[in-house]
Design a protein around this motif. Structure first.
Motif, PDB file in Angstrom:
ATOM      1  N   ARG A 197      12.245  -1.602  -8.164  1.00 30.36           N
ATOM      2  CA  ARG A 197      12.472  -0.918  -6.872  1.00 30.36           C
ATOM      3  C   ARG A 197      13.434   0.247  -7.099  1.00 30.36           C
ATOM      4  O   ARG A 197      13.251   1.333  -6.546  1.00 30.36           O
ATOM      5  CB  ARG A 197      13.067  -1.901  -5.859  1.00 30.36           C
ATOM      6  N   ALA A 198      14.439   0.040  -7.961  1.00 35.61           N
ATOM      7  CA  ALA A 198      15.436   1.093  -8.187  1.00 35.61           C
ATOM      8  C   ALA A 198      14.919   2.173  -9.127  1.00 35.61           C
ATOM      9  O   ALA A 198      14.969   3.357  -8.806  1.00 35.61           O
ATOM     10  CB  ALA A 198      16.700   0.463  -8.762  1.00 35.61           C
ATOM     11  N   ASP A 199      14.367   1.762 -10.284  1.00 37.67           N
ATOM     12  CA  ASP A 199      14.003   2.749 -11.299  1.00 37.67           C
ATOM     13  C   ASP A 199      12.725   3.489 -10.963  1.00 37.67           C
ATOM     14  O   ASP A 199      12.542   4.629 -11.341  1.00 37.67           O
ATOM     15  CB  ASP A 199      13.795   2.070 -12.661  1.00 37.67           C
ATOM     16  N   ARG A 200      11.803   2.796 -10.317  1.00 35.80           N
ATOM     17  CA  ARG A 200      10.479   3.404 -10.070  1.00 35.80           C
ATOM     18  C   ARG A 200      10.306   3.719  -8.583  1.00 35.80           C
ATOM     19  O   ARG A 200       9.217   3.995  -8.134  1.00 35.80           O
ATOM     20  CB  ARG A 200       9.347   2.461 -10.487  1.00 35.80           C
ATOM     21  N   PHE A 201      11.359   3.568  -7.825  1.00 34.72           N
ATOM     22  CA  PHE A 201      11.297   3.840  -6.388  1.00 34.72           C
ATOM     23  C   PHE A 201      10.180   3.040  -5.728  1.00 34.72           C
ATOM     24  O   PHE A 201       9.422   3.548  -4.914  1.00 34.72           O
ATOM     25  CB  PHE A 201      11.110   5.336  -6.112  1.00 34.72           C
ATOM     26  N   GLU A 202      10.043   1.799  -6.167  1.00 36.86           N
ATOM     27  CA  GLU A 202       8.971   0.962  -5.646  1.00 36.86           C
ATOM     28  C   GLU A 202       9.335   0.519  -4.222  1.00 36.86           C
ATOM     29  O   GLU A 202      10.349  -0.145  -4.021  1.00 36.86           O
ATOM     30  CB  GLU A 202       8.807  -0.245  -6.574  1.00 36.86           C
ATOM     31  N   SER A 203       8.485   0.890  -3.263  1.00 35.28           N
ATOM     32  CA  SER A 203       8.782   0.619  -1.859  1.00 35.28           C
ATOM     33  C   SER A 203       8.236  -0.734  -1.432  1.00 35.28           C
ATOM     34  O   SER A 203       7.380  -1.313  -2.102  1.00 35.28           O
ATOM     35  CB  SER A 203       8.112   1.697  -0.997  1.00 35.28           C
ATOM     36  N   ASP A 204       8.704  -1.209  -0.274  1.00 37.98           N
ATOM     37  CA  ASP A 204       8.149  -2.437   0.301  1.00 37.98           C
ATOM     38  C   ASP A 204       6.637  -2.290   0.489  1.00 37.98           C
ATOM     39  O   ASP A 204       5.877  -3.225   0.253  1.00 37.98           O
ATOM     40  CB  ASP A 204       8.784  -2.709   1.671  1.00 37.98           C
ATOM     41  N   GLU A 205       6.217  -1.103   0.931  1.00 37.15           N
ATOM     42  CA  GLU A 205       4.787  -0.864   1.187  1.00 37.15           C
ATOM     43  C   GLU A 205       3.966  -1.048  -0.096  1.00 37.15           C
ATOM     44  O   GLU A 205       2.885  -1.634  -0.085  1.00 37.15           O
ATOM     45  CB  GLU A 205       4.641   0.567   1.707  1.00 37.15           C
ATOM     46  N   LEU A 206       4.510  -0.543  -1.205  1.00 41.73           N
ATOM     47  CA  LEU A 206       3.807  -0.679  -2.485  1.00 41.73           C
ATOM     48  C   LEU A 206       3.787  -2.140  -2.932  1.00 41.73           C
ATOM     49  O   LEU A 206       2.770  -2.642  -3.429  1.00 41.73           O
ATOM     50  CB  LEU A 206       4.485   0.205  -3.545  1.00 41.73           C
ATOM     51  N   VAL A 207       4.893  -2.843  -2.725  1.00 40.53           N
ATOM     52  CA  VAL A 207       4.936  -4.271  -3.099  1.00 40.53           C
ATOM     53  C   VAL A 207       3.925  -5.045  -2.243  1.00 40.53           C
ATOM     54  O   VAL A 207       3.228  -5.938  -2.738  1.00 40.53           O
ATOM     55  CB  VAL A 207       6.371  -4.839  -2.943  1.00 40.53           C
ATOM     56  N   HIS A 208       3.813  -4.670  -0.990  1.00 35.56           N
ATOM     57  CA  HIS A 208       2.820  -5.294  -0.102  1.00 35.56           C
ATOM     58  C   HIS A 208       1.404  -5.075  -0.658  1.00 35.56           C
ATOM     59  O   HIS A 208       0.605  -6.010  -0.731  1.00 35.56           O
ATOM     60  CB  HIS A 208       2.950  -4.698   1.306  1.00 35.56           C
ATOM     61  N   ALA A 209       1.112  -3.838  -1.063  1.00 33.05           N
ATOM     62  CA  ALA A 209      -0.241  -3.535  -1.584  1.00 33.05           C
ATOM     63  C   ALA A 209      -0.489  -4.299  -2.882  1.00 33.05           C
ATOM     64  O   ALA A 209      -1.563  -4.880  -3.088  1.00 33.05           O
ATOM     65  CB  ALA A 209      -0.376  -2.031  -1.821  1.00 33.05           C
ATOM     66  N   LYS A 210       0.508  -4.330  -3.760  1.00 28.67           N
ATOM     67  CA  LYS A 210       0.346  -5.030  -5.043  1.00 28.67           C
ATOM     68  C   LYS A 210       0.173  -6.530  -4.824  1.00 28.67           C
ATOM     69  O   LYS A 210      -0.664  -7.167  -5.473  1.00 28.67           O
ATOM     70  CB  LYS A 210       1.578  -4.792  -5.929  1.00 28.67           C
TER      71      LYS A 210
END
Ligand SMILES: O=C[C@H](O)COP(=O)(O)O
Length: 247
Positions: A96-109
């Protein structure tokens, strides 16, 4: 009844020579009562899965939200499954910090991973500043709301509470602080998934060691641990597995 889970996240550590640690872990715990999972780097997933032959589980540390396509360097949930993985960690704070992974992206994954038959382990956790200003439960609530998949069941979803300030730092929250967050997460799971929410396993992660594991496993709604540094050596991780079995 939730089966306890000891999950090791090797992060960006491990060469083929280190597969011996997995062999040593299985030799020391040939028939663990709890579920034991190792998530090595991508390069070792297939070799680790071949080695363990189903005696423990092997997982990935991330996957792409799409199943295939022109995404250079991407690894899909289907590829992980094909390589022998059964679980995947998603939304780790280091991503989340290094790749700016958002909640929305985690939801999709997580939605894709579950559709492909993987168990998704979604990580949530507050920074030290957020804890200091009393925002921990708000942060967890918002991360859960944004990251949870569409299609979860008790069997396909695991949540790992990892306070960011506790990761790799040797510091851990008090048992009361862990209980507060885990009880809150249980209530949120039941609110969202009904009775199935009772079956979703909730892990604690952040500086879990052989010396503190037994105490952490006494906390209500802690169904196991997501372990980083102490999962790299069979002796340390084996001691954590033993503590979980005894809890
Ligand atoms: O995924 C594991 C966590 O980041 C915890 O790491 P740690 O046990 O090295 O603190």
């Amino acid at each position: 009844m939730r089966r306890k889970l000891a999950a090791g996240n090797w992060k960006m550590n491990g060469l083929r020579a280190n597969l011996g640690e997995i062999e040593a872990l299985i030799a020391a715990h040939p028939a663990p009562e709890c579920e034991v999972l190792i998530c090595p780097p991508y390069t070792l997933v297939s070799a680790a899965a071949d080695l363990v032959k189903g005696r423990i589980a092997i997982g990935g540390q991330n996957c792409h939200p799409q199943i295939s396509g022109a995404y250079t360097g991407g690894i899909s949930a289907r590829m992980l499954k094909d390589a022998g993985a059964s679980h995947v960690i998603l939304g780790h704070s280091e991503r989340r910090a290094d790749r700016f992974e958002s909640d929305e992206l985690v939801h999709a994954k997580s939605t894709t991973a579950i559709s492909e038959g993987l168990i998704a382990i979604i990580c949530v956790g507050e920074t030290e500043r957020e804890r200091d200003r009393g925002a921990t439960l708000d942060v967890i609530s918002s991360q859960l709301k944004g990251s949870l998949p569409l299609n979860a069941s008790g069997a396909s979803l695991v949540i790992a509470y990892e306070p960011i300030w506790a990761i790799g730092s040797g510091r851990t929250p008090t048992l009361e602080q862990i209980a507060e967050v885990h009880d809150f997460m249980r209530a949120e799971m039941v609110k969202k998934f009904g009775d199935d929410g009772e079956e979703i396993r909730l892990l604690y992660g952040g500086s879990v060691k052989p010396s503190n594991a037994a105490d952490i496993f006494t906390v209500s709604n802690v169904d196991g641990a997501l372990v980083g540094g102490a999962s790299l050596l069979a002796s340390d991780f084996g001691a954590i597995v033993a503590a979980l079995e005894a809890s």
